[in-house]
Design a protein around this motif. Structure first.
Motif, mmCIF file in Angstrom:
data_model
loop_
_atom_site.group_PDB
_atom_site.id
_atom_site.type_symbol
_atom_site.label_atom_id
_atom_site.label_comp_id
_atom_site.label_asym_id
_atom_site.label_seq_id
_atom_site.Cartn_x
_atom_site.Cartn_y
_atom_site.Cartn_z
ATOM 1 N N TYR A 160 31.595 16.237 -1.616
ATOM 2 C CA TYR A 160 30.450 16.923 -1.000
ATOM 3 C C TYR A 160 29.839 15.963 0.023
ATOM 4 N N PRO A 161 29.686 16.382 1.292
ATOM 5 C CA PRO A 161 29.318 15.431 2.353
ATOM 6 C C PRO A 161 27.890 14.889 2.307
ATOM 7 N N PHE A 162 26.964 15.602 1.685
ATOM 8 C CA PHE A 162 25.573 15.137 1.664
ATOM 9 C C PHE A 162 25.205 14.642 0.277
ATOM 10 N N LYS A 163 25.047 13.332 0.139
ATOM 11 C CA LYS A 163 24.641 12.771 -1.148
ATOM 12 C C LYS A 163 23.222 12.210 -1.094
ATOM 13 N N THR A 164 22.829 11.741 0.083
ATOM 14 C CA THR A 164 21.504 11.135 0.230
ATOM 15 C C THR A 164 20.597 12.018 1.083
ATOM 16 N N ALA A 165 19.306 11.760 0.975
ATOM 17 C CA ALA A 165 18.339 12.495 1.800
ATOM 18 C C ALA A 165 18.634 12.269 3.285
ATOM 19 N N GLU A 166 19.007 11.042 3.624
ATOM 20 C CA GLU A 166 19.277 10.699 5.026
ATOM 21 C C GLU A 166 20.412 11.562 5.597
ATOM 22 N N GLU A 167 21.470 11.760 4.795
ATOM 23 C CA GLU A 167 22.597 12.582 5.250
ATOM 24 C C GLU A 167 22.180 14.045 5.420
ATOM 25 N N GLY A 168 21.390 14.542 4.479
ATOM 26 C CA GLY A 168 20.885 15.914 4.592
ATOM 27 C C GLY A 168 19.977 16.085 5.797
ATOM 28 N N LEU A 169 19.097 15.111 5.995
ATOM 29 C CA LEU A 169 18.145 15.180 7.104
ATOM 30 C C LEU A 169 18.843 15.100 8.458
#
Length: 265
Positions: A160-169
């Motif tokens: 899954y490509p988004f693990k951190t808040a930074e990646e999601g943001l």
């Protein structure tokens, strides 16, 4: 520290001892006025009778449906969303209309679009392009009902490509740049903590722009008090930082669901 944020019960993880359409009433009987669900149907485009039964259960229980996932494939299970899957783009697009139809009848405004896992043999850049296109279409769809598309980093899936808040943001920023103002981060404190994020720092820096918060304790994903996450402090800090939405109770109860609310008293 204490906060005055309200709660919404995730009826896809809580009250699972009951059939889906009995869960809104169970939440109401437990003293809650708001519920949220993952996509509660097998298909992206369920029969109208199924949709009517679900909406009817919400109305009969006199609770507000505050959040709904877009169709996410098999969840829980191998899919973890379809937003970025080229072979399911038509299915996702068809689902947008169904979601908007439910929102028009229920007043729902938060819509989680789970990204989906990286696929073997598919260029990640192509998946990201499809995800952005689908996000823009979803954002345009739910804008009609004052809705927000939520992007959630999750744990438990290496692909899954988004693990951190930074990646999601970063993806949220990309969607905003492409013209979708109504896309925001879903901050699930459990997933972020398990993935190694400094959740307090994420709250400090971004609380005002969170689209939604969900909670479960970590480790374990049980109700607050079963792990060691400082949930009350994090919620207080989120409110102090400008978050004014509801807090989704998205945990796996370690006791019967009604008993799992003991921490609230």
């Amino acid at each position: 520290m204490s906060h005055t944020l309200g709660y919404t019960v995730n009826c896809s993880l809580l009250f699972t001892e009951l059939p889906v359409n009995e869960r809104p009433q169970a939440a109401r009987d437990a003293g809650f006025h708001a519920v949220e669900f993952w996509w509660p149907f097998e298909s992206a485009t369920p029969a109208q009778a199924e949709v009517d039964a679900f909406v009817g259960a919400i109305e009969k229980a006199d609770v507000r449906l505050t959040g709904l996932n877009f169709f996410a494939g098999r969840l829980p299970g191998p899919d973890r969303g379809v937003l970025s899957h080229p072979d399911r783009a038509a299915e996702f697009r068809a689902n947008i209309d169904v979601v908007v139809g439910i929102a028009e009848r229920t007043g729902t405004t938060g819509f989680n679009a789970l990204y989906g896992l990286r696929q073997e043999g598919v260029d990640p850049a192509e998946q990201d392009r499809i995800a952005l296109e689908n996000t823009l279409a979803a954002a345009e769809g739910v804008a009609k009902v004052g809705g927000t598309v939520l992007i959630e980093p999750i744990s438990g899936s290496e692909d899954y490509p988004f693990k951190t808040a930074e990646e999601g943001l970063a993806f949220v920023a990309k969607a905003k740049e492409a013209g979708a103002a109504n896309v925001a981060l879903l901050a699930d404190f459990f997933h972020l903590a398990v993935n190694g994020d400094d959740v307090a720092a994420v709250v400090r820096e971004h609380a005002a722009s969170f689209g939604h918060i969900q909670i479960a304790d970590a480790p374990g994903r049980g109700e607050p008090g079963t792990g060691d996450l400082a949930i009350d402090e994090l919620l207080s800090a989120s409110q102090a930082g400008g978050y004014q939405g509801l807090v989704g109770l998205e945990y796996k109860p370690t006791v019967p669901t009604t008993e799992s609310f003991g921490w609230l008293r």
